[in-house]
Design a protein around this motif. Structure first.
Motif, short mmCIF file in Angstrom:
data_model
loop_
_atom_site.label_atom_id
_atom_site.label_comp_id
_atom_site.label_asym_id
_atom_site.label_seq_id
_atom_site.Cartn_x
_atom_site.Cartn_y
_atom_site.Cartn_z
N GLU B 336 1.01 -0.68 0.35
CA GLU B 336 -0.41 -0.31 -0.23
C GLU B 336 0.83 1.47 -0.31
N PRO B 337 0.81 2.37 -0.17
CA PRO B 337 1.03 3.69 -0.26
C PRO B 337 1.88 4.05 0.84
N ALA B 338 2.85 3.91 1.01
CA ALA B 338 3.53 4.76 2.07
C ALA B 338 5.05 4.81 1.84
N ASP B 339 5.46 5.74 2.36
CA ASP B 339 6.82 6.63 2.27
C ASP B 339 7.85 6.36 3.67
N ARG B 340 8.56 5.69 3.34
CA ARG B 340 9.74 5.21 4.69
C ARG B 340 10.12 7.05 5.55
N ASP B 341 10.27 7.92 5.01
CA ASP B 341 10.78 9.12 4.98
C ASP B 341 9.77 9.91 6.08
N LYS B 342 8.81 9.06 5.63
CA LYS B 342 7.18 10.15 6.66
C LYS B 342 6.48 9.13 7.80
N LEU B 343 7.36 7.99 8.05
CA LEU B 343 5.65 6.88 8.99
C LEU B 343 6.58 7.22 10.12
N GLY B 344 5.99 6.94 11.20
CA GLY B 344 6.12 6.61 13.07
C GLY B 344 5.21 6.09 13.15
N VAL B 345 6.03 5.72 14.35
CA VAL B 345 5.38 4.36 15.08
C VAL B 345 5.26 4.30 16.41
N ALA B 346 4.05 4.21 17.40
CA ALA B 346 4.26 4.70 18.73
C ALA B 346 4.07 3.07 19.30
N GLY B 348 2.72 1.87 23.21
CA GLY B 348 2.06 2.28 24.00
C GLY B 348 2.17 3.49 24.39
N GLY B 349 1.58 4.20 23.06
CA GLY B 349 1.32 5.96 23.67
C GLY B 349 3.54 6.23 23.34
N VAL B 350 3.55 5.66 23.41
CA VAL B 350 5.38 6.43 23.35
C VAL B 350 6.32 7.17 22.28
N TRP B 351 6.33 7.76 21.52
CA TRP B 351 6.23 7.92 20.28
C TRP B 351 7.42 7.20 19.40
N MET B 352 8.12 6.17 18.54
CA MET B 352 9.47 5.73 18.93
C MET B 352 10.48 6.33 18.34
N ALA B 353 9.62 6.43 17.02
CA ALA B 353 10.69 6.77 15.44
C ALA B 353 8.31 8.08 15.37
N LYS B 354 10.06 8.65 14.17
CA LYS B 354 9.32 9.63 13.56
C LYS B 354 9.20 10.04 12.29
N ALA B 355 8.91 10.29 11.06
CA ALA B 355 9.67 11.40 10.25
C ALA B 355 10.20 10.55 9.53
N GLY B 356 10.20 8.98 9.72
CA GLY B 356 11.31 8.04 9.04
C GLY B 356 12.49 7.02 9.31
N GLY B 357 12.63 7.60 10.92
CA GLY B 357 13.80 7.73 11.76
C GLY B 357 13.37 8.26 13.24
N VAL B 358 14.28 7.30 14.31
CA VAL B 358 14.10 7.19 15.53
C VAL B 358 14.25 8.95 16.31
N VAL B 359 13.34 9.14 16.86
CA VAL B 359 12.89 10.80 17.53
C VAL B 359 13.72 10.79 18.50
N PRO B 360 14.75 12.02 18.05
CA PRO B 360 15.92 12.29 18.79
C PRO B 360 15.24 11.94 20.69
N GLY B 361 16.33 11.98 21.53
CA GLY B 361 16.18 11.87 22.94
C GLY B 361 15.36 10.49 22.95
N TYR B 362 14.80 9.82 22.28
CA TYR B 362 14.03 9.01 22.75
C TYR B 362 14.10 8.21 23.99
N ASP B 363 13.91 7.82 24.60
CA ASP B 363 13.78 7.07 26.00
C ASP B 363 12.68 5.81 26.16
N GLU B 364 13.44 5.04 25.78
CA GLU B 364 12.84 3.40 26.18
C GLU B 364 12.15 3.08 26.92
N THR B 365 12.79 3.80 28.38
CA THR B 365 12.04 3.16 29.45
C THR B 365 10.83 2.34 29.65
N PRO B 366 9.52 3.37 29.31
CA PRO B 366 8.62 3.57 29.83
C PRO B 366 7.84 2.59 28.43
#
Lengths: 409, 409
Positions: B336-346, B348-366
């Motif tokens: 399906e239509p998707a653009d690697r560099d626009k993807l975000g993944v959350a 448990g409510g925490v955004w780990m990745a946005k705009a195709g890469g890891v979120v700056p300062g991402y803390d994986e504890t929660p």
């Protein structure tokens, strides 16, 4: 991971791959992710080497795939750099920078153009690739380049592979004997298209890039693209074919003259494909699925892949259970033309079911014996037409869960 | 199998289901396959009961599905017979004979028309159903019919289910309070379409069959058809909705008057759907996958199912690993239509990745803490449009291999 996993019971010994004129190889411990093993491969290719490539159709490809697609139209290659342990996928702008830094370093070290450097990475997704570690070993790699390192090369590109994979053939081309060597890695996240993870083929033949590309694309369709381990399609899958021209034959695009080369290339790809299946994550059995009697070859391939991708079929095979009900289920879910009451299913050459029901007097003794073996063959007759296809997969076992439930830990 | 498997850690207690006027139930030990447990259910339905049904889209359906499809257009039902242990699938002419014998026996016993008897079977595929064992207990079943047996009914239809599944609601319809009870079974070979295995819904409302069918079909789309356990689509999946009319409301097809009933019906289906996922074979975690920002709702659902069906995503969740790389891979393979560099993944409510890469300062504890829980939520933002969808699945564990590697043994 690699090295800690037990070697697949389906493993075959790595054949001795002879040198290929115009190809020099070196491997090094760059420490990208693993400790105490080689994890980077440099291949130096003679001037004038032509190149062909086939890549994953996953819409979220890794930065190295994007790079290769951009430089492939140039048609010539001077270097290949491969690293294991980090796939450089979903790494955003950092991923593109890592690719560029690696290509520039290889080009500078070997005196090549940056656009003649091909790259591939496999391993964990979503973590920045420390390209500086690869760049740091480039001089050492250059110093170590020799012609006789295919076994080491096959080892350096492994991730969850439990054994190195290689194949070799010779062919006649314009009266000259030419050689083809191939290495491959891959054991999970494998499904058409592409089914290979990484495979690199080297030949000393002189063949223009366009003819090379046509042969590679066609052969991949019937080999790597007929394999599924887990229905998951990698973001990194790459097949590259390099032809150095050092054998001295007269370059040709003539299909007739290329027939023997095409045969040999296909054999190399087929052999590598089978090795990838034999190293499917957790595989205990190599499974060949033949579908015949479908309305078309394409329909037969879809049905065969539906069977090959079914977790219920694959767990039944792991349990050595010739559970034809699950095969029927998988045929039915493929969405291709099928008539329940015309279906036939054979396991190990014995027809268990025909015309929609169990064969009268069916004796499961030989089937039970077949299911206990390492190589399982299923044949499904759709009973509607002349379409046929063969695909390969492995069983789904506890080993797959073990490997993939703890991949990053 | 059932009874020998440990109860899913995600199990919920069976709610108390009240009697439904016009419905009488009985269960018996017919010995179709299991020993020492009930394995057949008879429901007697009041005269004038209207019926709606939704069935598997698998092209190799079982004989009972074929039967139900044939009698459904009649629009009325007087009886339902369900057996566990044998699915009567891929049994050829013998399967059709078994279905007919069962329907005739039920009709004769209850004084109904054969075409008013609905049938469903689940269990092993490809073995003839010994219908005579079901016929043999028909008189005993009739003698045992009572209004208050939903808990027993839910148990009698189980196969690899580890707990019985039921849900109940009330609704207002034309000033009258009506009841809706539903039971379901299903834990593997579950994927759209259909995702339910078997589910039977009973109401005392008076609603014409056509309105009943419209409500059922629509609600199934957002409930049972948004579930996948293993991507495999059963040959037996059946949802039947019976409306006895005993509540005494004035029959209506008016959408406005039916609004509250529609709400209650959807809640029953949703609750049963969640119970099926909670009993996914080997499930240790209930996984909710929300996709937003796709180009359409249909596109969002396809992407969500690609994630839910990925063995690599499901094994990562089993390993309590928030491996977003595999999620990205699954998005990319959905086609399906998707653009690697626009993807975000959350997670448990925490955004780990946005705009195709890891979120700056991402803390994986929660996120790590969330992954250790029983209920996991993934959100993927495609970043292209307004399409959204939610699907449910479970993790892929050793338990799945255990259950399915030895199902017939």
């Amino acid at each position: 991971m690699a090295g800690q996993l037990p070697v697949s019971p389906l493993a075959l010994p790595m054949p001795k791959l002879p040198p290929i004129a115009g190809v020099r190889l070196a491997t090094a411990e760059a420490g990208v992710r693993y400790k105490g093993r080689t994890d980077v491969l440099l291949a130096e290719l003679a001037e004038g080497t032509s190149v062909a490539g086939v890549f994953t159709k996953n819409l979220c490809p890794g930065a190295p795939v994007t790079w290769c697609r951009e430089v492939l139209p140039g048609g010539t290659a001077r270097a290949l750099v491969v690293n294991a342990g980090n796939a450089n996928v979903f790494t955003g702008a950092a991923g593109a920078r890592a690719v560029e830094a690696t290509a520039k370093a290889a080009a500078a070290t070997l005196g090549a153009q940056t656009g003649e450097v091909f790259l591939a990475s496999t391993g964990v997704i979503g973590e920045p690739l420390p390209a500086e570690r690869i760049v740091a070993v480039m001089d050492q790699l250059k110093a170590d380049l020799t012609e006789d390192r295919f076994a080491e090369a096959a080892k350096a590109i492994m991730t969850t592979d439990t054994f190195p994979k290689g194949a070799t053939r010779t062919a006649k081309l314009g009266g000259v004997e030419v050689r083809i060597n191939g290495i491959a890695k891959g054991s999970g996240m494998i499904a058409p298209d592409m089914a290979t993870m990484l495979s690199f083929i080297f030949t000393d033949a002189a063949i223009p890039a366009s003819a090379l590309q046509a042969m590679l694309s066609k052969s991949v369709e019937g080999t790597f693209n007929c394999v599924t381990i887990d229905s998951d399609t990698s973001t990194s899958d790459t097949v590259l074919l390099f032809a150095t021209g050092a054998a001295g034959n007269k370059p040709t695009e003539d299909p007739g003259q290329l027939a023997d080369f095409r045969r040999a290339l296909h054999e190399v790809l087929h052999e590598l494909t089978m090795l990838v299946v034999r190293d499917g994550e957790g595989a205990q059995k190599l499974v060949t699925i033949k579908v015949e009697g479908a309305v078309s070859h394409a329909s037969a391939k879809k049905i065969a892949l539906a069977i090959a991708n079914s977790p219920l079929v694959k767990t039944a095979i792991a349990g050595e259970d010739a559970n034809w009900g699950r095969i029927v289920m998988a045929v039915g879910k493929a969405g291709e033309p099928a008539d329940r009451d015309k279906l036939g299913v054979a396991v190990g050459g014995v027809w268990m079911a025909k015309a929609g029901g169990v064969v009268p007097g069916y004796d499961e003794t030989p089937v039970v014996a077949h299911m206990k073996g390492r190589e399982i063959e299923l044949v499904v007759d759709i009973g509607l037409g002349e379409g046929h296809a063969t695909v390969w997969t492995c069983d789904l076992t506890h080993g797959y869960i073990d490997i993939n439930g703890s991949y990053r830990s």
